[in-house]
Motif scaffolding. Structure first.
Motif, PDB file in Angstrom:
ATOM      1  N   LEU B  31       0.453  -1.349  -0.045  1.00 56.15           N
ATOM      2  CA  LEU B  31       0.239  -0.120  -0.079  1.00 56.15           C
ATOM      3  C   LEU B  31       1.415   1.380  -0.040  1.00 56.15           C
ATOM      4  O   LEU B  31       1.930   1.456   0.828  1.00 56.15           O
ATOM      5  CB  LEU B  31      -1.311  -0.070   1.048  1.00 56.15           C
ATOM      6  CG  LEU B  31      -1.829   1.196   1.391  1.00 56.15           C
ATOM      7  CD1 LEU B  31      -2.522   0.969   0.556  1.00 56.15           C
ATOM      8  CD2 LEU B  31      -2.271   1.054   2.990  1.00 56.15           C
ATOM      9  N   ARG B  33       0.718   5.552  -1.434  1.00 53.45           N
ATOM     10  CA  ARG B  33       0.375   7.217  -1.462  1.00 53.45           C
ATOM     11  C   ARG B  33       1.170   6.860  -3.021  1.00 53.45           C
ATOM     12  O   ARG B  33       2.038   6.671  -3.590  1.00 53.45           O
ATOM     13  CB  ARG B  33       1.117   8.332  -1.018  1.00 53.45           C
ATOM     14  CG  ARG B  33      -0.304   7.898   0.391  1.00 53.45           C
ATOM     15  CD  ARG B  33      -0.225   9.891   0.535  1.00 53.45           C
ATOM     16  NE  ARG B  33      -0.140   9.961   1.915  1.00 53.45           N
ATOM     17  CZ  ARG B  33      -1.855   9.904   2.369  1.00 53.45           C
ATOM     18  NH1 ARG B  33      -2.911  10.268   0.974  1.00 53.45           N
ATOM     19  NH2 ARG B  33      -2.161  10.320   3.857  1.00 53.45           N
ATOM     20  N   PRO B  51       6.341   9.153  -6.602  1.00 58.10           N
ATOM     21  CA  PRO B  51       8.238   8.546  -6.570  1.00 58.10           C
ATOM     22  C   PRO B  51       8.760   7.253  -7.339  1.00 58.10           C
ATOM     23  O   PRO B  51       7.752   6.712  -6.715  1.00 58.10           O
ATOM     24  CB  PRO B  51       8.582   9.127  -5.445  1.00 58.10           C
ATOM     25  CG  PRO B  51       7.060  10.690  -5.340  1.00 58.10           C
ATOM     26  CD  PRO B  51       5.581   9.512  -5.409  1.00 58.10           C
ATOM     27  N   GLN B  53      11.355   5.828  -5.715  1.00 52.94           N
ATOM     28  CA  GLN B  53      11.149   5.466  -4.160  1.00 52.94           C
ATOM     29  C   GLN B  53       9.994   4.480  -3.951  1.00 52.94           C
ATOM     30  O   GLN B  53      10.190   3.504  -2.755  1.00 52.94           O
ATOM     31  CB  GLN B  53      11.485   6.377  -3.055  1.00 52.94           C
ATOM     32  CG  GLN B  53      13.040   5.994  -3.579  1.00 52.94           C
ATOM     33  CD  GLN B  53      13.680   7.236  -2.133  1.00 52.94           C
ATOM     34  OE1 GLN B  53      13.249   8.600  -2.261  1.00 52.94           O
ATOM     35  NE2 GLN B  53      14.026   6.674  -1.149  1.00 52.94           N
ATOM     36  N   LEU B  54       8.224   4.759  -3.736  1.00 53.03           N
ATOM     37  CA  LEU B  54       7.428   4.541  -3.139  1.00 53.03           C
ATOM     38  C   LEU B  54       7.125   3.518  -4.460  1.00 53.03           C
ATOM     39  O   LEU B  54       6.616   2.614  -3.795  1.00 53.03           O
ATOM     40  CB  LEU B  54       6.067   5.827  -3.372  1.00 53.03           C
ATOM     41  CG  LEU B  54       6.195   6.666  -2.343  1.00 53.03           C
ATOM     42  CD1 LEU B  54       5.084   7.574  -2.179  1.00 53.03           C
ATOM     43  CD2 LEU B  54       6.771   5.910  -0.890  1.00 53.03           C
ATOM     44  N   ILE B  57       7.500  -0.240  -3.444  1.00 51.77           N
ATOM     45  CA  ILE B  57       6.857  -0.805  -2.416  1.00 51.77           C
ATOM     46  C   ILE B  57       6.088  -1.169  -3.215  1.00 51.77           C
ATOM     47  O   ILE B  57       5.898  -2.889  -2.817  1.00 51.77           O
ATOM     48  CB  ILE B  57       6.359   0.356  -1.466  1.00 51.77           C
ATOM     49  CG1 ILE B  57       7.441   1.211  -0.665  1.00 51.77           C
ATOM     50  CG2 ILE B  57       5.124  -0.616  -1.264  1.00 51.77           C
ATOM     51  CD1 ILE B  57       6.574   2.170  -0.139  1.00 51.77           C
TER      52      ILE B  57
END
Lengths: 138, 156
Positions: B31, B33, B51, B53-54, B57
């Motif tokens: 999960l 954003r 981004p 980096q996100l 995930i």
């Protein structure tokens, strides 16, 4: 990765920034939704406010492992918490405490007629990941 | 499925926050954003931006036709929708898309600042670069605005 809630996380459970909940059905389809309140019980347990969630509740009963995201309104840190469902309470001290909080949140949002707590969904914390630390991606 | 006019019109709004969820092999959700999204011209796909980096995930959970769900919600009136579908592809985000969602994120931070919160502190990270554009095929849309009976499929 941590597996216990820490003191610096407590502001994230005050309801300032709505938490997000992601569950998975038995056939592997994710479901993501905002929830009104995640309640800190102790360093290993949280409780979710159950109001509307029909699909979420179905998923939790099919697959008790799911994910909650909470944000600290003071440090802007965002945590992803993997939890497992333990039990549901529809009365008692925890339920009443959460019911009061939900009533307050509903009042602040002008949704008194919409929000009604059905139960407190108690979960065990399995692991915690910091996604954003002090406003920067971790 | 073809996305309805209601969803297409939402792309012009500037009061929305976004999340995406995917599923790992262990059947546990990932999960994160998301910074913004567009509806593709065929009205059957959306592309969302976040981004890099996100994106890291959810990236390990993505394969062609992996199930993913995309949530959008208004910070002003809690109107919210969930788009369910399948992952199609991803690529580095183009400058035109970064410009598009940057304006939306800045508007959100302004709205929060108007509410007495530090909008840039809370959501400034959504503008971190580089960023990734993820395209998903949409299969269902659900209304999730908090109200009794919510959660049904959107049909208009």
């Amino acid at each position: 990765m941590m597996n216990k809630l820490t003191q610096d996380m407590l502001p994230a459970f005050q309801g300032v920034i709505p938490p997000t909940l992601a569950t998975v059905s038995d056939d592997g389809i994710p479901n993501v939704t905002y929830i009104s309140h995640v309640h800190y019980i102790d360093e290993e347990h949280i409780a979710l406010s159950r109001q509307f969630f029909s699909k979420t509740w179905k998923n939790i009963n099919e697959n008790p492992h799911f994910t909650v995201a909470v944000t600290c309104p003071e440090t802007f840190t965002l945590w992803k918490i993997n939890v497992s469902y333990q039990e549901e309470e529809k009365e008692g001290g925890l339920f009443e405490e959460m019911d009061m909080i939900i009533t307050a949140i509903a009042s602040m949002q002008g949704m008194e007629d919409t929000f009604k707590l059905q139960s407190a969904v108690i979960c065990k914390v399995e692991s915690i990941q910091t996604l954003v630390l002090n406003g920067k991606i971790n | 499925m073809v996305l309805s006019n209601r969803i297409k019109q939402i792309t012009s709004r500037s009061d929305l926050l976004f999340w995406v969820a995917s599923v790992g092999k262990n059947k546990i959700c990932e999960l994160t954003r998301v910074s913004g999204f567009i509806v593709e011209d065929d009205n059957e796909h959306i592309t969302f931006f976040l981004p890099k980096q996100l994106f890291g995930i959810i990236e390990p959970t993505l394969a062609v036709k992996s199930k993913i769900s995309f949530l959008m919600a208004s910070i002003q009136n809690f109107e919210s929708y969930q788009i369910k579908g399948t992952y199609k592809s991803h690529q580095l985000c183009k400058e035109e898309y970064i410009d598009f969602y940057r304006l939306k994120v800045l508007k959100i931070t302004d709205i929060l600042s108007g509410m007495g919160m530090n909008g840039n502190g809370i959501f400034g990270y959504l503008l971190e670069q580089p960023s990734i554009a993820v395209t998903m095929q949409c299969t269902d849309v659900y209304e999730q605005t908090p109200k009794p009976g919510t959660g049904g499929k959107l049909i208009d």
